[in-house]
Motif scaffolding. Structure first.
Motif, PDB file in Angstrom:
ATOM      1  N   SER A 506     -76.612   2.771  -1.232  1.00  0.00           N
ATOM      2  CA  SER A 506     -77.642   1.730  -1.255  1.00  0.00           C
ATOM      3  C   SER A 506     -79.038   2.217  -1.590  1.00  0.00           C
ATOM      4  N   LEU A 507     -79.281   3.514  -1.452  1.00  0.00           N
ATOM      5  CA  LEU A 507     -80.671   3.975  -1.594  1.00  0.00           C
ATOM      6  C   LEU A 507     -80.899   4.955  -2.743  1.00  0.00           C
ATOM      7  N   PHE A 508     -79.813   5.521  -3.259  1.00  0.00           N
ATOM      8  CA  PHE A 508     -80.032   6.620  -4.189  1.00  0.00           C
ATOM      9  C   PHE A 508     -80.488   6.202  -5.589  1.00  0.00           C
ATOM     10  N   GLU A 513     -91.156   6.968  -5.098  1.00  0.00           N
ATOM     11  CA  GLU A 513     -92.245   6.084  -4.618  1.00  0.00           C
ATOM     12  C   GLU A 513     -91.671   4.956  -3.785  1.00  0.00           C
ATOM     13  N   GLN A 514     -90.561   4.385  -4.303  1.00  0.00           N
ATOM     14  CA  GLN A 514     -89.932   3.294  -3.544  1.00  0.00           C
ATOM     15  C   GLN A 514     -89.411   3.821  -2.209  1.00  0.00           C
ATOM     16  N   PHE A 515     -88.789   5.009  -2.272  1.00  0.00           N
ATOM     17  CA  PHE A 515     -88.172   5.542  -1.059  1.00  0.00           C
ATOM     18  C   PHE A 515     -89.220   5.788   0.041  1.00  0.00           C
ATOM     19  N   ALA A 516     -90.469   5.999  -0.385  1.00  0.00           N
ATOM     20  CA  ALA A 516     -91.530   6.227   0.599  1.00  0.00           C
ATOM     21  C   ALA A 516     -91.714   5.015   1.508  1.00  0.00           C
ATOM     22  N   HIS A 517     -91.158   3.854   1.108  1.00  0.00           N
ATOM     23  CA  HIS A 517     -91.286   2.643   1.945  1.00  0.00           C
ATOM     24  C   HIS A 517     -90.032   2.356   2.749  1.00  0.00           C
ATOM     25  N   VAL A 518     -89.190   3.360   2.860  1.00  0.00           N
ATOM     26  CA  VAL A 518     -87.964   3.188   3.642  1.00  0.00           C
ATOM     27  C   VAL A 518     -88.062   4.012   4.920  1.00  0.00           C
TER      28      VAL A 518
END
Ligand code: PGA
Length: 607
Positions: A506-508, A513-518
């Protein structure tokens, strides 16, 4: 043995009941010597500094009190602190102890200023070695005779010369008080013994009552051997005629028994009985009762019964002690310089990273509370946190219908608001669904996605969750993404594999930058709502694995920055331990988030 005799003298002065049994004295002397030695070593090496200093002070206090008594009452002439090696007058002993007491008090003032020669990690090894060494040496010495001989009766001394010139003998600490008399007639036999140019065997038995008679057969056969060879053989004792008769009875002794002074006999051989060999007025050798020579084994040539050792015994003793100890110190220093130190640095580094990461305690109300109850709970929490500012980020995730109302009653600077889910579609004909955009429009900033209950009961697959994550991020929501294995998976040891697949699925596809909001939430399914928490070590192990997985995909920096929460039966009572782990950055709280006191208790675990 010297100390044991000295303790005996003390016990006699105090008229203690066990004054005449040597064994308790030997044990007390061994204990005293051992404790003193180990404490001394610990002081030198800086081992267990506070404890060592405390015990040293205690020991010096007790011994100083003892020396004050010796000084005043004079029960003995010499304190016996150094055995026969150094003799001190009672005044000197007292002065020495006062100096030691002052030194111990100085150390008490700042014990930690003492330099550590071995690290804390290996301190036990150094002190254990010191214990073993001293105890082994004491046992060896008691079983045989002392390795170092501080008495005037040292192997090699010319006793005849000492007899001829007492002044010089006194100055050189040679035996000046050697005196032997016939038990019956009282005739002085000293010269006769010293003048003998052949071998003379002197069996030394200070007291027949306390002498060990287990070796009498060996002694008797030695006497027979001496008879055959015409070597003189006699026994010296300080016991009276009854004691001598008793000894003859017990051992069948046929050899002559002569009288000598008690203290002198004890000094001759530190064993009861002991055996001393003289030749031409010289002390050639001595044996303890456990090592008496046997002509059948050692042969008929007396000169071959002993082998003067090459290296000085003192040197051997010191080397036996120092070499292993030095090895410990060297290994310790090498390890400290490398592995341990690096490990330590690494831990410091982890703690620093952790300090920089955002810490969060998030509540997940699930399907609980009607609107009024929910608003009241949010208000209460808001007040509690306004009165006592939290040390971490606090988020509450509520059912959709609460969001807008709750947003109105909380201070968004203190409490973040989030939904428990959002749709996997942007908008349109999806009856009953709530989109990420709608969630955002209520004032919420977070959304929980991938909760195990949604995965299990509403069949949310990794693909669906991927859509939801994308939409949430596109609508500026921070995603709290849940991952975790079920019990069967853990029991099969597949937890890492499962969690990694959930992350990948689901996250890879996100950018860094997007992952910084997870925010990630590891929730072992078997721990959710069951009261069964993962241990802090289990949690840490998985959190570290998750961080490593993130590092592989998004890089080290992203991994160090991502907040990873633990969820599953987290309570005020276990939160502190869990949050103390280097990779646990907070918690996702279900049941305990429905009561302000519990939720706040968990928030306060960060304090
Ligand atoms: P729990 O739930 O704290 O009641 O175990 C945690 C969760 O599901 O997030």
């Amino acid at each position: 043995m010297g100390m044991a005799y000295k303790l005996e003298a003390y016990a006699e002065a105090l008229a203690l009941p066990f004054a005449h049994s040597l064994l308790p004295m030997e044990m007390a002397a061994t204990a005293l010597g051992t404790v003193e030695f180990v404490l001394g070593l610990c002081l030198l090496l800086g081992v267990n500094r506070r404890l060592t200093v405390g015990l040293s002070l205690l020991a010096t206090c007790v011994l100083t009190a003892l020396t004050v008594w010796i000084y005043v009452a004079e029960p003995v002439q010499d304190c016996g602190c150094f055995g026969e090696a150094i003799t001190l007058t009672n005044g000197q002993t007292l002065a020495k102890n006062v100096v030691l007491l002052v030194a111990a008090l100085c150390l008490l003032y700042r014990p930690l200023a003492m330099r550590r020669v071995v690290s804390e990690r290996f301190a036990w090894l150094a002190s254990t070695y010191a214990w073993c060494y001293t105890i082994a040496l004491a046992i060896y010495t008691l079983h045989y005779i002392p390795v170092l001989d501080f008495t005037p009766y040292r192997i090699g001394v010319n006793m005849r010369a000492a007899f001829d010139n007492p002044e010089q003998a006194e100055a050189e600490r040679l035996p000046v008080n050697f005196y032997v008399a016939d038990t019956q007639t009282g005739d002085d036999l000293t010269w006769e013994i010293l003048a003998d140019t052949s071998y003379t065997f002197l069996l030394t038995v200070p007291r027949t009552e306390t002498a060990d008679d287990g070796c009498c057969d060996r002694i008797n056969s030695l006497y027979d051997f001496c008879q055959d060879r015409r070597y003189a053989f006699c026994m010296l004792t300080a016991s009276d005629s009854a004691g001598c008769a008793d000894w003859k009875d017990r051992t069948g002794a046929a050899y002559p028994i002569y009288m000598a002074e008690d203290t002198e006999i004890r000094a001759m051989v530190r064993s009861n009985p002991g055996l001393m060999l003289l030749k031409d007025g010289r002390l050639v050798w001595k044996w303890g009762n456990n090592e008496l020579p046997d002509p059948y084994v050692h042969g008929n040539n007396v000169a071959q019964w002993f082998t003067p050792s090459g290296a000085a015994p003192l040197l051997r003793l010191v080397l036996w002690f120092l070499i292993p100890l030095l090895l410990v110190v060297i290994i310790d220093n090498v390890l400290v310089g490398t592995k341990y130190y690096r490990h330590h640095l690494f831990k410091l580094h982890l703690n620093k990273q952790k300090a920089m990461r955002k810490k969060i305690v998030a509540g997940n109300w699930k399907m609980n509370m009607n609107l009024q109850e929910g608003v009241a709970l949010a208000k209460e929490l808001n007040e509690a946190l306004a009165a006592d500012k939290p040390n971490c980020g606090v988020v509450i995730c509520t059912p959709f219908i609460h969001l807008a109302s709750v947003a109105g009653v909380i201070d968004s600077n203190v409490i973040g608001l989030g939904a428990e889910n959002c749709a996997d579609k942007v908008k349109g004909a999806y009856t009953g669904e709530v989109s990420a955009e709608m969630v955002k429009s209520t004032g919420a900033d977070y959304v929980i996605l991938g909760h195990s209950e949604r995965r299990a009961y509403y069949h949310e697959t990794a693909e669906i969750l991927k859509e939801k994550v994308n939409l949430a991020l596109a609508n500026s929501l921070e995603v709290i993404f849940c991952i975790g294995e079920v019990l069967e998976e853990r029991e099969a040891g597949k937890q890492n594999e499962v969690v990694k697949a959930q992350l990948e699925g689901s996250l890879f596809d996100l950018t860094a930058e997007q992952f910084a909001h997870v925010v990630l939430a590891y929730e072992p399914v078997w721990a959710i709502g069951t009261g069964k928490t993962a241990t802090s070590d289990q949690a840490e192990e998985m959190h570290a694995f998750i961080r490593a997985t993130i590092a592989e995909k998004f890089g080290k920096e992203a991994a160090e920055n991502v907040t990873i929460l633990y969820g599953g039966s987290c309570k005020p009572s276990n939160a502190k331990e869990l949050f103390a782990k280097p990779d646990v950055d907070g918690g996702l709280i279900g049941g305990a988030s429905l009561k302000v006191a519990d939720f706040k208790g968990i928030i306060d675990a960060w304090k």
